[in-house]
Structure formats: structure tokens, C-alpha cells
Scaffold this motif. Structure first.
Motif, PDB file in Angstrom:
ATOM      1  N   ALA A 284      -3.297   4.718  -2.313  1.00 23.79           N
ATOM      2  CA  ALA A 284      -3.653   4.655  -3.798  1.00 23.79           C
ATOM      3  C   ALA A 284      -4.036   3.574  -4.157  1.00 23.79           C
ATOM      4  O   ALA A 284      -3.998   2.317  -3.569  1.00 23.79           O
ATOM      5  N   ASP A 285      -5.461   3.951  -4.729  1.00 22.99           N
ATOM      6  CA  ASP A 285      -6.349   2.774  -5.452  1.00 22.99           C
ATOM      7  C   ASP A 285      -5.517   2.037  -6.437  1.00 22.99           C
ATOM      8  O   ASP A 285      -5.144   2.441  -7.596  1.00 22.99           O
ATOM      9  N   PRO A 286      -5.341   0.694  -6.071  1.00 25.90           N
ATOM     10  CA  PRO A 286      -4.747   0.141  -6.952  1.00 25.90           C
ATOM     11  C   PRO A 286      -5.363  -0.272  -8.505  1.00 25.90           C
ATOM     12  O   PRO A 286      -4.524  -0.728  -9.574  1.00 25.90           O
TER      13      PRO A 286
ATOM     14  N   LEU B  96      -0.601   7.799  10.005  1.00 26.09           N
ATOM     15  CA  LEU B  96      -1.818   7.048   9.803  1.00 26.09           C
ATOM     16  C   LEU B  96      -2.561   6.393  10.843  1.00 26.09           C
ATOM     17  O   LEU B  96      -2.149   5.574  11.850  1.00 26.09           O
ATOM     18  N   ASP B  97      -4.209   6.685  10.964  1.00 23.86           N
ATOM     19  CA  ASP B  97      -5.099   6.325  11.811  1.00 23.86           C
ATOM     20  C   ASP B  97      -5.305   4.824  11.430  1.00 23.86           C
ATOM     21  O   ASP B  97      -5.745   4.647  10.228  1.00 23.86           O
ATOM     22  N   LEU B  98      -4.911   3.666  12.184  1.00 22.42           N
ATOM     23  CA  LEU B  98      -5.379   2.407  11.961  1.00 22.42           C
ATOM     24  C   LEU B  98      -6.577   1.934  11.735  1.00 22.42           C
ATOM     25  O   LEU B  98      -6.895   1.040  11.184  1.00 22.42           O
TER      26      LEU B  98
ATOM     27  N   PHE C 266       0.772  -1.030   0.077  1.00 22.69           N
ATOM     28  CA  PHE C 266      -0.172   0.035  -0.112  1.00 22.69           C
ATOM     29  C   PHE C 266       0.922   1.221  -0.114  1.00 22.69           C
ATOM     30  O   PHE C 266       1.894   1.326   0.759  1.00 22.69           O
ATOM     31  N   TYR C 267       0.498   2.160  -0.730  1.00 22.10           N
ATOM     32  CA  TYR C 267       1.059   3.551  -0.940  1.00 22.10           C
ATOM     33  C   TYR C 267       0.479   4.611  -0.172  1.00 22.10           C
ATOM     34  O   TYR C 267      -0.524   5.212  -0.705  1.00 22.10           O
ATOM     35  N   PRO C 268       0.376   4.829   0.891  1.00 21.09           N
ATOM     36  CA  PRO C 268      -0.461   5.837   1.731  1.00 21.09           C
ATOM     37  C   PRO C 268      -0.311   7.249   1.215  1.00 21.09           C
ATOM     38  O   PRO C 268       0.510   7.738   0.869  1.00 21.09           O
ATOM     39  N   ARG C 269      -1.536   7.924   1.272  1.00 24.45           N
ATOM     40  CA  ARG C 269      -1.628   9.293   0.788  1.00 24.45           C
ATOM     41  C   ARG C 269      -1.103   9.377  -0.639  1.00 24.45           C
ATOM     42  O   ARG C 269      -0.091  10.260  -0.801  1.00 24.45           O
ATOM     43  N   ALA C 270      -1.401   8.410  -1.564  1.00 21.19           N
ATOM     44  CA  ALA C 270      -0.724   8.745  -2.871  1.00 21.19           C
ATOM     45  C   ALA C 270      -1.763   8.215  -3.791  1.00 21.19           C
ATOM     46  O   ALA C 270      -2.817   7.697  -3.565  1.00 21.19           O
TER      47      ALA C 270
ATOM     48  N   TYR D  92      -8.019   5.447  -1.746  1.00 21.61           N
ATOM     49  CA  TYR D  92      -8.766   4.127  -1.347  1.00 21.61           C
ATOM     50  C   TYR D  92      -8.447   3.828   0.251  1.00 21.61           C
ATOM     51  O   TYR D  92      -7.453   3.933   0.677  1.00 21.61           O
ATOM     52  N   PRO D  93      -9.637   3.729   0.786  1.00 17.74           N
ATOM     53  CA  PRO D  93      -9.552   3.661   2.357  1.00 17.74           C
ATOM     54  C   PRO D  93      -9.166   2.002   2.593  1.00 17.74           C
ATOM     55  O   PRO D  93      -9.780   1.147   2.056  1.00 17.74           O
ATOM     56  N   ILE D  94      -8.382   2.022   3.619  1.00 16.97           N
ATOM     57  CA  ILE D  94      -7.870   0.913   4.196  1.00 16.97           C
ATOM     58  C   ILE D  94      -8.539   0.838   5.622  1.00 16.97           C
ATOM     59  O   ILE D  94      -8.273   1.825   6.564  1.00 16.97           O
ATOM     60  N   THR D  95      -9.712  -0.030   6.169  1.00 17.17           N
ATOM     61  CA  THR D  95     -10.295   0.136   7.214  1.00 17.17           C
ATOM     62  C   THR D  95     -10.229  -1.351   8.182  1.00 17.17           C
ATOM     63  O   THR D  95     -10.863  -1.109   9.197  1.00 17.17           O
ATOM     64  N   ASP D  96      -9.297  -2.196   7.852  1.00 18.78           N
ATOM     65  CA  ASP D  96      -9.057  -3.440   8.662  1.00 18.78           C
ATOM     66  C   ASP D  96      -7.968  -3.682   9.420  1.00 18.78           C
ATOM     67  O   ASP D  96      -7.842  -4.548  10.228  1.00 18.78           O
ATOM     68  N   TRP D  97      -7.006  -2.307   9.326  1.00 18.12           N
ATOM     69  CA  TRP D  97      -5.755  -2.906  10.150  1.00 18.12           C
ATOM     70  C   TRP D  97      -5.862  -3.068  11.643  1.00 18.12           C
ATOM     71  O   TRP D  97      -5.067  -3.774  12.150  1.00 18.12           O
ATOM     72  N   LEU D  98      -6.655  -2.410  12.191  1.00 18.40           N
ATOM     73  CA  LEU D  98      -6.941  -2.073  13.524  1.00 18.40           C
ATOM     74  C   LEU D  98      -7.285  -3.776  14.027  1.00 18.40           C
ATOM     75  O   LEU D  98      -7.160  -4.033  15.092  1.00 18.40           O
TER      76      LEU D  98
END
Length: 292
Positions: A228-230, A220-222, A174-178, A251-257
Motif C-alpha cells: 500500500a502506498d502510504p 513476495l519476491d524480495l 508495509f501492507y503487501p498487496r493492499a 507502491y513497489p518495494i525494491t530494496d529488501w534483497l
């Protein structure tokens, strides 16, 4: 007999007075002993150091850590550091030149305006206006050229100094904020690889110390962070927003926590490119539910 009785009464009064004195003393002094405080805090925190100025240069860095309890919140802090290369030095130089050109344009426009407003212009005034107008056009051309070069450097440098992360056995990084840029947006600016990562802006950080090393922090908030949306490639590069989370089509990532369950986990990080000196520090701040 009466004297003996009187002495017994006096002794009894003295004992009573002494007892009263003790009681008053006890009442007047507060008891400094206190019961242990019972905490009502619903959570407790931990900061886990994952990487500390680890040499990066495009290598895949992996670090294993342990989560002790169920998480209720958390943040991942990525600090990326780099040593300026030729491209970055040119980017800074062109920026300074553009500032100088902007001042020159203002001066030329002011001189042209003053001469144009003269009530009785002479032939010399007209010649001066023509000369200044020529300098203005040339300055505008220099500005355009430098803006094009700087825009190209902006694309290349953002792609060169990019951060990617993935967790445990993820097969996608994942490329955060890109965002991903396609060949229409890069216009041949990055060589043979015409898909670029753009938006993180690590390269433009200010110098940290006398050594000239640069660095920028990304938090980054877990519970929810954006990458970046792949599945999407942008055909044009947008203006750089003040808020990096406002980049289009993130693209939001919402499952890491929830994935960070109690036990052992591994975070993978990549920053920069081979041959470009760079370092990474990563800290994980977590909030656990209360053990009790």
C-alpha cells in the motif's frame, strides 16, 4: 638336449599366453572408480523457518535470523490462519443467500416471460404476471440489501484480518498487496477508524481442516513486491482483481534483497486484531551465490 630346449620354449609360450590373458581381462573390464564430480552450480539455497503457527491476534511478532552469504534471489512466504468470527460467518451466509436469490430471480423472470409470450392471455395470466413482477422487485431489493451488507463486511473483514511486515529498524510497516481506503470509500463501515487496509483478502480463504480454521498464503519476491502506498488514500473501493498485484496505485518495494546482507536480521509481522484468534507462519526462501 633338444628336448630340454623344447621344454623351455613351451614354458615361455605358456607365460606369454598367461600375460596376454591378464591384459585382455584388464582391457575388457571398465574401471568403476570415478573422479569426484565438480559442481558448476552458481548458487545454493536455504529455507529459513521464521514463525511456525505463532499466535498473532494483532500482536507485533519479531523473529531474528541469519543470512550466511550474499543473496541473489529470495521469496518471503506468509501463511496467515484465522478462526471465523461472527462477521466472517455472516459474510459467508450472505454469500449463500445471494446465490439463492440469483436463482430465484432467474426462475421469476422465466415464469414472467412464459406468461407474457402466451398468445391468448387470460385475466388469471395477467394477475399472475403482476404477482410475479412484485416478487421480482422484492427479490431485487433483497439482493441489493445483501450486496450492500456484504460489501460493508468485505471492507471491515479485510481491515481486521490484515498483514503488515517490516524489516530490522524500519519505522514504517508495509501492507503487501493492499491499498489504503479513506472515509469516502469506507462510508463508516469500520467504526471510528476511517482509514482501512483493503485488498489482501485473507479472510475469504477456504477452510483448511475439520476444525474450521481458515488460511491463505502470500508469496513476495524480495527483489520487488508491492505494498500500500502510504501517501495515497483511495476514495472508492475498486473491484477485487484476479491478480492482487494489479490493485491500483500499489507502491513497489525494491530494496529488501540488497538490505538482507550477510549477518543477523529481524523480521516483524502483525496479523489480525486483538480479540480475534489468528496465527502466522513465515518462511524465508533464499538463494545464495556459490561459496566457491
Amino acid at each position: 638336449m633338444q628336448n630340454a630346449k623344447r621344454r623351455m620354449q613351451n614354458a615361455s609360450l605358456l607365460r606369454t599366453a598367461a600375460l596376454l590373458t591378464i591384459i585382455v581381462g584388464l582391457v575388457g573390464c571398465s574401471d568403476e572408480r570415478k573422479a569426484p564430480l565438480q559442481t558448476n552450480d552458481p548458487a545454493y539455497t536455504e529455507t529459513i523457518s521464521l514463525l511456525d503457527h505463532r499466535a498473532a491476534s494483532g500482536a507485533d511478532l519479531s523473529t531474528t535470523f541469519t543470512i550466511d552469504d550474499t543473496l541473489t534471489d529470495g521469496d518471503l512466504h506468509i501463511n496467515a490462519f484465522l478462526w471465523p468470527d461472527v462477521g466472517l460467518n455472516n459474510y459467508v451466509r450472505y454469500g449463500l443467500e445471494l446465490d439463492s436469490l440469483a436463482q430465484r430471480l432467474l426462475s421469476l423472470e422465466g415464469q414472467i416471460l412464459n406468461l407474457s409470450l402466451k398468445a391468448n392471455k387470460t385475466h388469471a395470466d395477467s394477475v399472475a404476471i403482476d404477482s410475479l413482477s412484485g416478487l421480482k422487485v422484492a427479490t431485487q431489493g433483497e439482493t441489493t440489501t445483501r450486496n450492500v451488507i456484504r460489501d460493508s463486511l468485505d471492507t471491515r473483514l479485510d481491515n481486521r484480518f490484515k498483514v503488515s511486515i517490516w524489516l530490522d529498524n524500519d519505522v514504517v510497516e508495509f501492507y503487501p498487496r493492499a491499498i489504503f481506503l479513506d472515509s469516502a470509500a469506507t462510508r463508516g463501515q469500520i467504526g471510528g477508524n476511517e482509514t482501512a487496509i483493503w485488498g489482501q483478502n485473507f479472510f475469504s480463504a477456504s477452510s483448511l481442516d475439520s476444525t474450521g480454521m481458515r488460511g491463505r498464503r502470500m508469496s513476495l519476491d524480495l527483489k520487488r513486491f508491492f505494498t500500500a502506498d502510504p501517501s495515497y488514500r483511495h476514495s472508492s473501493k475498486p473491484a477485487r482483481p484476479a491478480n492482487p498485484d494489479a490493485l491500483p496505485e500499489l507502491y513497489p518495494i525494491t530494496d529488501w534483497l540488497t538490505r538482507l546482507t550477510p549477518g543477523s536480521h529481524t523480521l516483524h509481522v502483525r496479523f489480525g486484531e486483538a480479540g480475534v484468534r489468528s496465527e502466522v507462519s513465515v518462511n524465508l526462501y533464499v538463494v545464495y551465490k556459490h561459496a566457491g
